[in-house]
Each structure stands twice: as structure tokens, then as C-alpha cells.
Design a protein around this motif. Structure first.
Motif: not given
Length: 150
Positions: A41-44, A80-84, A26-29, A31-38
Motif C-alpha cells: 500500500s506504499g506511495i510511488y 487521498s490522505a497521502a495527497v493531502e 511529480f505525481n503519485i500513485v 495507498g491502501l485503497d489504490q495499491q500500485y504494487v500487489l
């Protein structure tokens, strides 16, 4: 009331996945720098890869929020920290996931009691009105010629 929506509370569950040839599948979206939900800053989960570990397990769904991986909370992390964290998580990965809320419908979702779509009725109405306009135009156009023959 027919067609009323009921929202179910999000469910939190633990999912164990075994990394396969396609990773966790699966892929994620987010993080603090790329908010997916207004204001979140969670990871989805963005996409479930076909035949990947997540797809074969079947519980993880697109739109789910991943709360933790192997006990490490995914709070206040950059993307990027979540991806790592995912990349270095090992072969057997334990996820804590908040499933996206679902909307359950009560009764028929159509405003018509028989459940049929009103789109087809609208199409028929437009066609009938168009035919009536064409007949009216032809009648008005050829009316003088019709009177002479009778």
C-alpha cells in the motif's frame, strides 16, 4: 555468463525539494485503497513533470517509493490522505525515498557474440525463402514451355 542480470538492492535516500510554480513536480500513485504494487500500500512516484522541482533535482525517478515526507511515514494511508500530506507539506519538503531496484546486465545482452540483432537476419532469411518460393513457382508453371524452346 554473458547477458546475466544482477539485481541491485534498493537504495534509500533523503531528497530535499523546494516547491515551485508546478508544486513539487511529480505525481503519485498507491495507498491502501489504490495499491500500485500487489500487496503493497506504499506511495510511488508515477510521473516526473518536466521542468518541475523533482526533474530539476534529478534524483527522484518514476517508480521510486516514497517512504516519508517531512518525517511523516507514508504507511497505511489512503491515496487521498497521502495527497493531502503532500499538499500541506510547505515550501521546503524533505522526502525519504526508496529507489526502485535496478537491473544491471553483465556482458552483451544479445545472444550473438558480435552484439548484432538477430531480427535483421530473420528478415533476410524470410526474404530469401520468399524469393526461392517465387522462382520455384515460376519454374514449375513455365517448365513445359521452356522444354519446347530447347
Amino acid at each position: 555468463m554473458n547477458g546475466s542480470a544482477k539485481y541491485t538492492a534498493p537504495t534509500v535516500l533523503g531528497i530535499q525539494l523546494k516547491r515551485g510554480p508546478q508544486g513539487l513536480g511529480f505525481n503519485i500513485v498507491g495507498g491502501l485503497d489504490q495499491q500500485y504494487v500487489l500487496n503493497d500500500s506504499g506511495i510511488y512516484v508515477a510521473k516526473i513533470k518536466e521542468n518541475g522541482a523533482a526533474a530539476l533535482d534529478g534524483r527522484l525517478q518514476e517508480g521510486d517509493k516514497i517512504l516519508a515526507i517531512n518525517g511523516q511515514k507514508l504507511e497505511n494511508l489512503s491515496h487521498s490522505a497521502a495527497v493531502e500530506l503532500f499538499r500541506s507539506a510547505g515550501e521546503d519538503v524533505q522526502l525519504r525515498v526508496q529507489q526502485r531496484p535496478t537491473m544491471a546486465m553483465n556482458g552483451p545482452t544479445s545472444s550473438r557474440p558480435d552484439g548484432e540483432s538477430s531480427v535483421s537476419s530473420l528478415g533476410i532469411l524470410v526474404a530469401v525463402l520468399g524469393a526461392a518460393a517465387a522462382v520455384t513457382f515460376l519454374y514449375m508453371r513455365f517448365q513445359p514451355q521452356l522444354r519446347r524452346h530447347f
